[in-house]
Write a protein that holds these residues in place. Structure first.
Motif, mmCIF file in Angstrom:
data_model
loop_
_atom_site.group_PDB
_atom_site.id
_atom_site.type_symbol
_atom_site.label_atom_id
_atom_site.label_comp_id
_atom_site.label_asym_id
_atom_site.label_seq_id
_atom_site.Cartn_x
_atom_site.Cartn_y
_atom_site.Cartn_z
ATOM 1 N N THR A 265 -41.798 74.790 69.472
ATOM 2 C CA THR A 265 -42.055 74.823 68.039
ATOM 3 C C THR A 265 -41.280 73.727 67.334
ATOM 4 O O THR A 265 -41.793 73.064 66.436
ATOM 5 N N TYR A 266 -40.045 73.529 67.751
ATOM 6 C CA TYR A 266 -39.186 72.538 67.112
ATOM 7 C C TYR A 266 -39.748 71.130 67.271
ATOM 8 O O TYR A 266 -39.684 70.327 66.343
ATOM 9 N N LYS A 267 -40.315 70.845 68.433
ATOM 10 C CA LYS A 267 -40.884 69.515 68.658
ATOM 11 C C LYS A 267 -41.987 69.224 67.647
ATOM 12 O O LYS A 267 -42.154 68.091 67.209
ATOM 13 N N ASN A 268 -42.734 70.260 67.240
ATOM 14 C CA ASN A 268 -43.807 70.071 66.265
ATOM 15 C C ASN A 268 -43.284 69.860 64.848
ATOM 16 O O ASN A 268 -43.951 69.222 64.037
ATOM 17 N N ILE A 269 -42.134 70.424 64.534
ATOM 18 C CA ILE A 269 -41.627 70.332 63.161
ATOM 19 C C ILE A 269 -40.456 69.363 63.018
ATOM 20 O O ILE A 269 -39.940 69.182 61.920
ATOM 21 N N GLU A 270 -40.054 68.722 64.097
ATOM 22 C CA GLU A 270 -38.857 67.876 64.049
ATOM 23 C C GLU A 270 -39.002 66.716 63.061
ATOM 24 O O GLU A 270 -38.113 66.477 62.240
ATOM 25 N N ALA A 271 -40.119 66.005 63.101
ATOM 26 C CA ALA A 271 -40.294 64.843 62.210
ATOM 27 C C ALA A 271 -40.317 65.264 60.730
ATOM 28 O O ALA A 271 -39.581 64.683 59.920
ATOM 29 N N PRO A 272 -41.129 66.262 60.338
ATOM 30 C CA PRO A 272 -41.087 66.659 58.925
ATOM 31 C C PRO A 272 -39.727 67.219 58.504
ATOM 32 O O PRO A 272 -39.292 67.018 57.370
ATOM 33 N N LEU A 273 -39.039 67.888 59.424
ATOM 34 C CA LEU A 273 -37.722 68.437 59.121
ATOM 35 C C LEU A 273 -36.713 67.316 58.864
ATOM 36 O O LEU A 273 -35.945 67.372 57.905
ATOM 37 N N LYS A 274 -36.735 66.285 59.703
ATOM 38 C CA LYS A 274 -35.838 65.152 59.491
ATOM 39 C C LYS A 274 -36.147 64.457 58.171
ATOM 40 O O LYS A 274 -35.250 64.031 57.455
ATOM 41 N N GLN A 275 -37.431 64.364 57.851
ATOM 42 C CA GLN A 275 -37.815 63.751 56.579
ATOM 43 C C GLN A 275 -37.310 64.575 55.397
ATOM 44 O O GLN A 275 -36.784 64.035 54.426
ATOM 45 N N LEU A 276 -37.418 65.887 55.493
ATOM 46 C CA LEU A 276 -36.941 66.767 54.435
ATOM 47 C C LEU A 276 -35.428 66.655 54.281
ATOM 48 O O LEU A 276 -34.904 66.542 53.170
ATOM 49 N N LEU A 277 -34.692 66.665 55.398
ATOM 50 C CA LEU A 277 -33.245 66.559 55.342
ATOM 51 C C LEU A 277 -32.789 65.214 54.804
ATOM 52 O O LEU A 277 -31.788 65.124 54.099
ATOM 53 N N ALA A 278 -33.536 64.161 55.108
ATOM 54 C CA ALA A 278 -33.202 62.845 54.561
ATOM 55 C C ALA A 278 -33.414 62.828 53.047
ATOM 56 O O ALA A 278 -32.661 62.200 52.316
ATOM 57 N N TYR A 279 -34.422 63.547 52.591
ATOM 58 C CA TYR A 279 -34.703 63.633 51.158
ATOM 59 C C TYR A 279 -33.618 64.416 50.428
ATOM 60 O O TYR A 279 -33.223 64.047 49.327
ATOM 61 N N LEU A 280 -33.155 65.499 51.066
ATOM 62 C CA LEU A 280 -32.130 66.330 50.427
ATOM 63 C C LEU A 280 -30.824 65.590 50.408
ATOM 64 O O LEU A 280 -29.996 65.678 49.611
#
Length: 143
Positions: free
Chosen positions: A128-143
């Motif tokens: 599951t993490y492999k599928n959400i890793e890129a959007p999660l990193k993008q979100l964390l970079a935004y925050l």
């Protein structure tokens, strides 16, 4: 919009002043260590109970505290294991994130997911993490 109109009379001003004095006196009173530990323990039970409720499992705080304190007899059910995993996750958050200057990274969230799901479901979390890793990193970079 409804607007409440009032006058600040002497009586109201005196009551507000009394409340402020009592608040200051109460806020500087030390809490006995025994009471502080009890309040922390109950807060942990409520936090886990409410988190499980948000997850779809209706469970009472009293049962959560029984499982955490080891008072529950017999084999541990999957819900009991989940309660213990939630405690580990909250401990991880308290130890690693409280008053820490380190940023929350995708790896940190991955570790939290492994703790929460336990070892028997960590392979599912990895997929599951492999599928959400890129959007999660993008979100964390935004925050």
């Amino acid at each position: 919009m409804f607007r409440l109109v009032y006058t600040k009379g002497q009586d109201l001003q005196n009551k507000i002043s009394n409340i402020e004095v009592l608040f200051r006196q109460f806020s500087i009173q030390p809490i006995p260590p025994k009471t502080e530990l009890r309040l922390r323990w109950e807060a942990l039970g409520q936090r886990i109970s409410h988190s499980l409720t948000l997850n779809g499992d209706q469970i009472n705080k009293k049962i959560v505290l029984q499982v955490l304190s080891g008072q529950k007899r017999g084999r541990l059910t999957p819900l009991d294991n989940q309660i213990n995993n939630y405690k580990k996750a909250f401990d991880f958050i308290r130890e690693d994130w409280t008053l820490s200057n380190k940023p929350v990274t995708a790896k940190t969230i991955y570790r939290l997911g492994v703790i929460l799901l336990g070892t028997n479901k960590s392979a599912l979390w990895r997929k599951t993490y492999k599928n959400i890793e890129a959007p999660l990193k993008q979100l964390l970079a935004y925050l």
